[in-house]
Design an enzyme around this catalytic site. Structure first.
Site: not given
Ligand code: CA
Ligand code: CA
Length: 353
Positions: A55, A66, A193
């Site tokens: 993660e 981002h 992704h």
């Protein structure tokens, strides 16, 4: 000898490599410190605890995007400058919900080094089949806050500087085009992704990945998003979600659309049986992303510090067990969907990350 030939002779002399304190060497002594940061974040108990593609690696890769993309030549922002760590408001933007966690995990390192791009490159190198991204060091610790999507008019580009799972293809391509990315580069960037999972679209199924192999940087994402969507993996429909195969995977509504749009579907499909092209194009687009708002000439190429990723087991994607080519919604008009085989055995479900 003319001046020109003297200059050429000087530049042709081999550069002396800098000896680093940990025993390695680097093309530039300013890269040495990054070997120490690498040991720190990839070591046992470090950010990526022994070099995992888990993660923290996924979120570190997401963080590079981002931080960088909340930038527009006309509206401002500093691009890939670390502002998302300096200005807590940026992790409150709709698209960036949840990134405050990885920001706080990276912050102790970032107080010493502008680590966002490095952590993203190391994180994805921990994923089998992953790219070895370019890493340019030497970013200033001064950053500019990204324009707040609530207060700027984005009608010319899109509704948000950072595309959302609810964004239309028109909006995504306009927004990314404003930042300098072609539709093909948008498709390539979505290889991220392949090593990702969601926590906030449907919080009830925390950690549900976008493909069946969230620890491997492979082309499964491009196959599985083209399977007919039959159900929502959690408790009904959530905003930004499209139906997916009933396997524990969550599909972004925007990925569902991009996989099927005439502007992007052929590039999407092209990666199914050409993982090498997927990796190369992803790395090229990420190299552009990493210098948004930066002057690359003022940065030092320390790419050699990034570990060489292990190879993916297979270079060709496959269908999940129990699926056939009839389950694929082939959307590229120019080229038929490639013939790929299915995993043997009964249909399986995907575990959360
Ligand atoms: Ca930024
Ligand atoms: Ca994958």
């Amino acid at each position: 000898m003319t001046l020109f030939t003297i200059a050429a002779a000087v530049s042709a002399a081999p550069r002396k490599r800098a000896a680093c304190s940990n025993g390695s060497s680097a093309n530039d002594e300013r890269c040495c410190i990054w070997f120490d940061v690498l040991d720190d974040i990839n070591g046992p108990g470090g950010l990526f605890d022994g070099g995992e593609c888990g993660e923290e690696a996924h979120e570190s890769l997401r963080l590079t995007f981002h931080d960088a993309i909340a930038f527009s030549p006309s509206l401002g922002g500093g691009g890939a400058d670390g502002s998302i760590m300096a200005f807590p408001m940026e992790t409150q933007f709709d698209a960036s919900i949840g990134l405050d966690e990885i920001v706080e995990e990276q912050r102790p390192i970032a107080l010493r080094h502008n680590v966002i791009q490095f952590a993203g490159a190391v994180g994805v190198s921990n994923c089998g089949g992953g790219p070895r991204l370019q890493f340019l060091a030497g970013r200033s610790n001064d950053s500019q806050i990204a324009p707040d999507p609530r207060y700027v008019s984005l009608t010319a580009t899109a509704s948000h500087l950072i595309p959302l799972p609810t964004s239309s293809v028109d909006d995504i391509l306009a927004r990314m085009g404003d930042a300098g990315f072609s539709p093909a580069e948008v498709v390539a960037l979505l290889a991220s992704h392949s090593v990702a999972a969601q926590d906030h679209i449907d919080p009830g199924i925390h950690g549900s990945p976008f493909d069946a192999t969230p620890s491997t940087f492979d082309a499964q994402f491009y196959v599985e998003t083209l399977l007919k969507g039959t159900a929502f993996p959690g408790n009904g429909h959530h905003i930004g979600e499209a139906k997916s195969p009933p396997s524990g995977e969550l599909r972004h509504a925007s990925d569902d659309l991009l996989a099927r749009d005439s502007r992007t579907s052929c590039e999407w499909q092209s990666f199914v049986n050409d993982q090498a092209s997927m990796v190369a194009k992803f790395a090229a687009a990420m190299a552009k992303m990493a210098v948004l708002g930066q002057n690359p000439k003022q940065l030092v190429d320390c790419s050699e510090v990034i570990p060489v990723p292990s190879k993916a087991a297979s270079q060709v994607a496959h269908l999940p067990a129990g699926k056939t080519l009839d389950d694929i919604e082939g959307s590229c008009q120019a080229t038929p969907f490639p013939t790929i085989s299915a995993d043997s055995g009964p249909e399986t479900s995907v575990a959360p990350v």
